[in-house]
Scaffold this active site. Structure first.
Site, PDB file in Angstrom:
ATOM      1  N   GLU A 174      -3.211  -4.589  -2.918  1.00  0.00           N
ATOM      2  CA  GLU A 174      -3.791  -5.472  -3.938  1.00  0.00           C
ATOM      3  C   GLU A 174      -3.820  -4.779  -5.296  1.00  0.00           C
ATOM      4  O   GLU A 174      -3.468  -5.352  -6.325  1.00  0.00           O
ATOM      5  CB  GLU A 174      -5.223  -5.872  -3.546  1.00  0.00           C
TER       6      GLU A 174
ATOM      7  N   ASN B 206       0.845  -1.198   0.000  1.00  0.00           N
ATOM      8  CA  ASN B 206       0.000   0.000   0.000  1.00  0.00           C
ATOM      9  C   ASN B 206       0.877   1.243   0.000  1.00  0.00           C
ATOM     10  O   ASN B 206       1.989   1.259   0.542  1.00  0.00           O
ATOM     11  CB  ASN B 206      -1.016  -0.009   1.147  1.00  0.00           C
ATOM     12  N   ILE B 207       0.362   2.270  -0.665  1.00  0.00           N
ATOM     13  CA  ILE B 207       1.114   3.515  -0.868  1.00  0.00           C
ATOM     14  C   ILE B 207       0.194   4.677  -0.503  1.00  0.00           C
ATOM     15  O   ILE B 207      -0.799   4.921  -1.200  1.00  0.00           O
ATOM     16  CB  ILE B 207       1.572   3.640  -2.340  1.00  0.00           C
TER      17      ILE B 207
HETATM   18  N1  THU Z   1      -5.230  -1.260   2.692  1.00  0.00           N
HETATM   19  C1  THU Z   1      -4.713  -2.119   1.761  1.00  0.00           C
HETATM   20  O1  THU Z   1      -3.608  -1.914   1.246  1.00  0.00           O
HETATM   21  N2  THU Z   1      -5.441  -3.205   1.426  1.00  0.00           N
HETATM   22  C2  THU Z   1      -6.637  -3.529   1.983  1.00  0.00           C
HETATM   23  O2  THU Z   1      -7.238  -4.497   1.574  1.00  0.00           O
HETATM   24  C3  THU Z   1      -7.203  -2.715   3.068  1.00  0.00           C
HETATM   25  C4  THU Z   1      -6.531  -1.411   3.302  1.00  0.00           C
HETATM   26  C5  THU Z   1      -4.430  -0.101   3.091  1.00  0.00           C
HETATM   27  C6  THU Z   1      -4.925   1.225   2.608  1.00  0.00           C
HETATM   28  C7  THU Z   1      -4.313   2.150   3.637  1.00  0.00           C
HETATM   29  O3  THU Z   1      -2.980   2.452   3.233  1.00  0.00           O
HETATM   30  C8  THU Z   1      -4.249   1.322   4.893  1.00  0.00           C
HETATM   31  O4  THU Z   1      -4.371  -0.020   4.486  1.00  0.00           O
HETATM   32  C9  THU Z   1      -5.326   1.647   5.906  1.00  0.00           C
HETATM   33  O5  THU Z   1      -6.567   1.626   5.319  1.00  0.00           O
END
Ligand code: THU
Length: 139
Positions: A58, A45-46
């Protein structure tokens, strides 16, 4: 999918946690997307100071694959937790499930949620996205 392959994907997803860019939530997520051709696309995640441009792990993995011309997928493994500590399953958000609907067969695509290589659960996309809307609805 073979157990050894599942464990391999879990290991790859966990490795991505170190790349996760999360100065705002500190919730770190890693993903490993297995294409039909056997290639694995990774994602983290970024986050962003403007918040709305945040991208989930994802979707990072999917968009890397799509941007290289790969459109067929078998499975994705997702791991995540506050401060990168894996204590419970991190399930894909609704937006990521919709992206999966675009490119994956809901009957066969597998979503592996894990906390470590010994503790995981495998779902089909149709279980996590019941009555999902996808390309078939527009055919
Ligand atoms: N996030 C993801 O990368 N994948 C998910 O399925 C749920 C949420 C990330 C987005 C954000 O950077 C952090 O988790 C908190 O929501």
């Amino acid at each position: 999918m073979e157990t050894s392959k599942i464990k391999e994907l879990i290991g790859i997803a966990i490795q991505q946690l170190k790349f996760s860019y999360t100065p705002y939530s500190n919730f770190k997520v890693g993903a490993a997307l297995l294409a039909e051709n056997g290639s694995v696309y990774t994602g983290c995640n970024i986050e962003n100071a403007a918040y709305t441009p945040c991208n989930c792990a994802e979707r990072t993995a999917f968009f890397k694959a799509i941007s290289e011309g790969v459109h067929n997928f078998q499975a994705i493994c997702v791991v995540g937790g506050k401060n990168g500590e894996l204590t419970e399953y991190a399930a894909p958000c609704g937006v990521c499930r919709q992206v999966m609907m675009e490119f994956c067969n809901p009957e066969t695509f597998e979503i592996i949620l894990a906390v470590d290589p010994e503790h995981y659960q495998v779902f089909r996309l149709k279980e996590l996205m019941p009555m999902g809307f996808g390309p078939a609805n527009l055919a």
